[in-house]
Design a protein around this motif. Structure first.
Motif, PDB file in Angstrom:
ATOM      1  N   ASN A  25       0.817  -1.212   0.000  1.00  0.00           N
ATOM      2  CA  ASN A  25       0.000   0.000   0.000  1.00  0.00           C
ATOM      3  C   ASN A  25       0.851   1.262   0.000  1.00  0.00           C
ATOM      4  N   CYS A  26       0.185   2.346  -0.381  1.00  0.00           N
ATOM      5  CA  CYS A  26       0.703   3.702  -0.327  1.00  0.00           C
ATOM      6  C   CYS A  26       2.051   3.882  -1.019  1.00  0.00           C
ATOM      7  N   VAL A  54      -2.915  -4.991  -3.749  1.00  0.00           N
ATOM      8  CA  VAL A  54      -2.239  -3.785  -4.220  1.00  0.00           C
ATOM      9  C   VAL A  54      -3.129  -2.579  -3.941  1.00  0.00           C
ATOM     10  N   TYR A  55      -2.606  -1.620  -3.176  1.00  0.00           N
ATOM     11  CA  TYR A  55      -3.316  -0.396  -2.813  1.00  0.00           C
ATOM     12  C   TYR A  55      -2.394   0.805  -3.048  1.00  0.00           C
ATOM     13  N   PRO A  56      -2.307   1.286  -4.286  1.00  0.00           N
ATOM     14  CA  PRO A  56      -1.388   2.392  -4.578  1.00  0.00           C
ATOM     15  C   PRO A  56      -1.916   3.737  -4.095  1.00  0.00           C
ATOM     16  N   ASN A  57      -1.018   4.698  -4.030  1.00  0.00           N
ATOM     17  CA  ASN A  57      -1.452   6.069  -3.779  1.00  0.00           C
ATOM     18  C   ASN A  57      -1.473   6.819  -5.110  1.00  0.00           C
ATOM     19  N   GLY A 101      -7.083   1.155  -3.295  1.00  0.00           N
ATOM     20  CA  GLY A 101      -6.333   2.389  -3.342  1.00  0.00           C
ATOM     21  C   GLY A 101      -6.010   2.894  -1.956  1.00  0.00           C
ATOM     22  N   CYS A 102      -5.075   3.816  -1.913  1.00  0.00           N
ATOM     23  CA  CYS A 102      -4.650   4.456  -0.681  1.00  0.00           C
ATOM     24  C   CYS A 102      -4.791   5.960  -0.893  1.00  0.00           C
ATOM     25  N   HIS A 109     -12.773   6.169  -7.878  1.00  0.00           N
ATOM     26  CA  HIS A 109     -11.845   5.124  -8.318  1.00  0.00           C
ATOM     27  C   HIS A 109     -12.345   3.752  -7.866  1.00  0.00           C
ATOM     28  N   ILE A 110     -12.733   3.668  -6.618  1.00  0.00           N
ATOM     29  CA  ILE A 110     -13.196   2.394  -6.068  1.00  0.00           C
ATOM     30  C   ILE A 110     -14.460   1.934  -6.785  1.00  0.00           C
TER      31      ILE A 110
END
Length: 123
Positions: A25-26, A54-57, A101-102, A109-110
């Protein structure tokens, strides 16, 4: 990893401790694919079953600091929901089973991810 160690080392240790999931994440979307592929390979080599998440910023790239995000950046204009889905497709193809996502990834987005997954899973 920010420390320079291979993701696979951390994944192996995490699996040995009994984890059933490995989540990133992040971090920038650009590094998430490599992390996910490394995790998937380590999980496979261990003969384990584990979720990869996977949780990107959505922060703009920053120069290296001793403290991550010491200077919070602007939100990237290139990560609107439609473009974010291109990353999601890659991560799923690379073995991620959980995506989200982060920081800077919003409800729109979600919702796009949810819609994408519903269509993809129905096919």
């Amino acid at each position: 990893m920010r420390s320079g160690e291979p993701v696979s080392d951390a994944v192996r240790k995490t699996l040995a401790a009994g984890a059933s999931g490995i989540f990133f994440n992040c971090s920038q979307p650009e590094v998430m694919g490599e992390a996910g592929r490394g995790a998937r390979q380590a999980v496979s080599e261990a003969g384990a079953l584990a979720f990869i998440g996977v949780y990107p910023n959505a922060f703009a790239p920053e120069p290296p600091y001793d403290t991550p995000y010491a200077s919070i950046s602007d939100i990237r204009a290139d990560l609107e929901p439609e473009n974010d889905l291109k990353w999601i497709e890659r991560w799923l193809a690379d073995g991620a089973s959980v995506v989200g996502g982060c920081c800077g990834i919003g409800p729109e987005h979600i919702d796009a991810i949810r819609s994408f997954r519903a269509v993809r899973d129905a096919a």
